[in-house]
Scaffold this motif. Sequence first.
Motif, mmCIF file in Angstrom:
data_model
loop_
_atom_site.group_PDB
_atom_site.id
_atom_site.type_symbol
_atom_site.label_atom_id
_atom_site.label_comp_id
_atom_site.label_asym_id
_atom_site.label_seq_id
_atom_site.Cartn_x
_atom_site.Cartn_y
_atom_site.Cartn_z
ATOM 1 N N ILE A 1 32.888 18.449 48.397
ATOM 2 C CA ILE A 1 33.675 19.675 48.517
ATOM 3 C C ILE A 1 34.206 20.026 47.130
ATOM 4 N N LYS A 2 34.051 21.299 46.742
ATOM 5 C CA LYS A 2 34.525 21.774 45.440
ATOM 6 C C LYS A 2 35.801 22.611 45.565
ATOM 7 N N SER A 3 35.913 23.372 46.656
ATOM 8 C CA SER A 3 37.121 24.182 46.841
ATOM 9 C C SER A 3 37.337 24.479 48.319
ATOM 10 N N ILE A 4 38.617 24.672 48.643
ATOM 11 C CA ILE A 4 39.030 25.060 49.997
ATOM 12 C C ILE A 4 40.060 26.163 49.827
ATOM 13 N N GLU A 5 39.832 27.278 50.505
ATOM 14 C CA GLU A 5 40.773 28.393 50.439
ATOM 15 C C GLU A 5 41.264 28.714 51.841
ATOM 16 N N PHE A 6 42.584 28.856 51.948
ATOM 17 C CA PHE A 6 43.201 29.215 53.229
ATOM 18 C C PHE A 6 43.730 30.636 53.149
ATOM 19 N N THR A 7 43.639 31.351 54.268
ATOM 20 C CA THR A 7 44.347 32.614 54.431
ATOM 21 C C THR A 7 45.394 32.352 55.501
ATOM 22 N N PHE A 8 46.629 32.719 55.202
ATOM 23 C CA PHE A 8 47.747 32.421 56.096
ATOM 24 C C PHE A 8 48.280 33.679 56.767
ATOM 25 N N ASP A 9 48.987 33.481 57.876
ATOM 26 C CA ASP A 9 49.683 34.544 58.573
ATOM 27 C C ASP A 9 51.136 34.513 58.106
ATOM 28 N N GLY A 10 51.545 35.560 57.426
ATOM 29 C CA GLY A 10 52.936 35.657 56.978
ATOM 30 C C GLY A 10 53.298 34.646 55.918
ATOM 31 N N SER A 11 54.549 34.201 55.965
ATOM 32 C CA SER A 11 55.069 33.296 54.937
ATOM 33 C C SER A 11 54.934 31.826 55.316
ATOM 34 N N TYR A 12 54.234 31.535 56.406
ATOM 35 C CA TYR A 12 54.047 30.144 56.827
ATOM 36 C C TYR A 12 52.823 29.567 56.111
ATOM 37 N N THR A 13 53.060 29.102 54.899
ATOM 38 C CA THR A 13 51.976 28.704 53.991
ATOM 39 C C THR A 13 52.135 27.273 53.501
ATOM 40 N N HIS A 14 52.891 26.459 54.214
ATOM 41 C CA HIS A 14 53.302 25.157 53.685
ATOM 42 C C HIS A 14 52.356 24.023 54.039
ATOM 43 N N LEU A 15 51.453 23.739 53.108
ATOM 44 C CA LEU A 15 50.554 22.599 53.217
ATOM 45 C C LEU A 15 50.669 21.777 51.940
ATOM 46 N N GLU A 16 50.478 20.478 52.077
ATOM 47 C CA GLU A 16 50.510 19.567 50.932
ATOM 48 C C GLU A 16 49.279 18.675 50.992
ATOM 49 N N THR A 17 48.873 18.168 49.846
ATOM 50 C CA THR A 17 47.795 17.189 49.791
ATOM 51 C C THR A 17 48.026 16.291 48.584
ATOM 52 N N THR A 18 47.476 15.090 48.640
ATOM 53 C CA THR A 18 47.676 14.140 47.540
ATOM 54 C C THR A 18 46.487 14.111 46.586
ATOM 55 N N THR A 19 45.422 14.851 46.914
ATOM 56 C CA THR A 19 44.234 14.846 46.064
ATOM 57 C C THR A 19 44.167 16.100 45.208
ATOM 58 N N PRO A 20 43.377 16.064 44.089
ATOM 59 C CA PRO A 20 43.438 16.997 42.974
ATOM 60 C C PRO A 20 44.411 18.176 43.052
ATOM 61 N N THR A 21 43.942 19.360 42.841
ATOM 62 C CA THR A 21 44.826 20.497 42.620
ATOM 63 C C THR A 21 44.913 21.394 43.845
ATOM 64 N N TYR A 22 46.129 21.633 44.312
ATOM 65 C CA TYR A 22 46.337 22.566 45.413
ATOM 66 C C TYR A 22 47.527 23.447 45.081
ATOM 67 N N ALA A 23 47.295 24.745 45.097
ATOM 68 C CA ALA A 23 48.373 25.704 44.855
ATOM 69 C C ALA A 23 47.982 27.051 45.453
ATOM 70 N N ASN A 24 48.963 27.753 45.980
ATOM 71 C CA ASN A 24 48.774 29.110 46.497
ATOM 72 C C ASN A 24 47.605 29.225 47.475
ATOM 73 N N GLY A 25 47.462 28.240 48.351
ATOM 74 C CA GLY A 25 46.447 28.309 49.380
ATOM 75 C C GLY A 25 45.052 27.911 48.949
ATOM 76 N N THR A 26 44.893 27.437 47.705
ATOM 77 C CA THR A 26 43.568 27.046 47.222
ATOM 78 C C THR A 26 43.578 25.626 46.683
#
Length: 136
Positions: free
Chosen positions: A78-103
């Motif tokens: 896997i090279k990238s994962i992009e999420f589209t969120f509903d409203g301001s409920y955008t709170h995900l965390e991960t411990t592997t490489p780079t995650y910011a702003n839904g990507t």
Amino acid sequence: QGGVSADGEEVTAEATMKSFGWENSYVVKDAFMLDENVSVKVAQNTAGTAPTYYTNGESLRLYQNGATMTITANGKTIKSIEFTFDGSYTHLETTTPTYANGTWTGEATEVVFSTPKSAEKTDRAYIKSIKVTYVN
């Protein structure tokens, strides 16, 4: 879509949560596939409520305090994962490489996301769609 890298062809798998045809307030317990390689598995874990799909917002809701989403690509990178969120409920965390702003970007065969260990209702993730790019 995507280009060719030295390792192979980049493939994009994406789906809206609405496309799975789930009923309103459907509790998602089984893994679902974005394509023939990419599977998504959600779990309640320490969250107070199980991951649930709602037609209002057309989103899969991961509740605060430790709900998880595991994305695997059948041994592919896997090279990238992009999420589209509903409203301001955008709170995900991960411990592997780079995650910011839904990507998320990096190189992994599996990526695990979780909602923050928090009692705050704002620390949820309402996921409308997922797009995964991987090397075939």
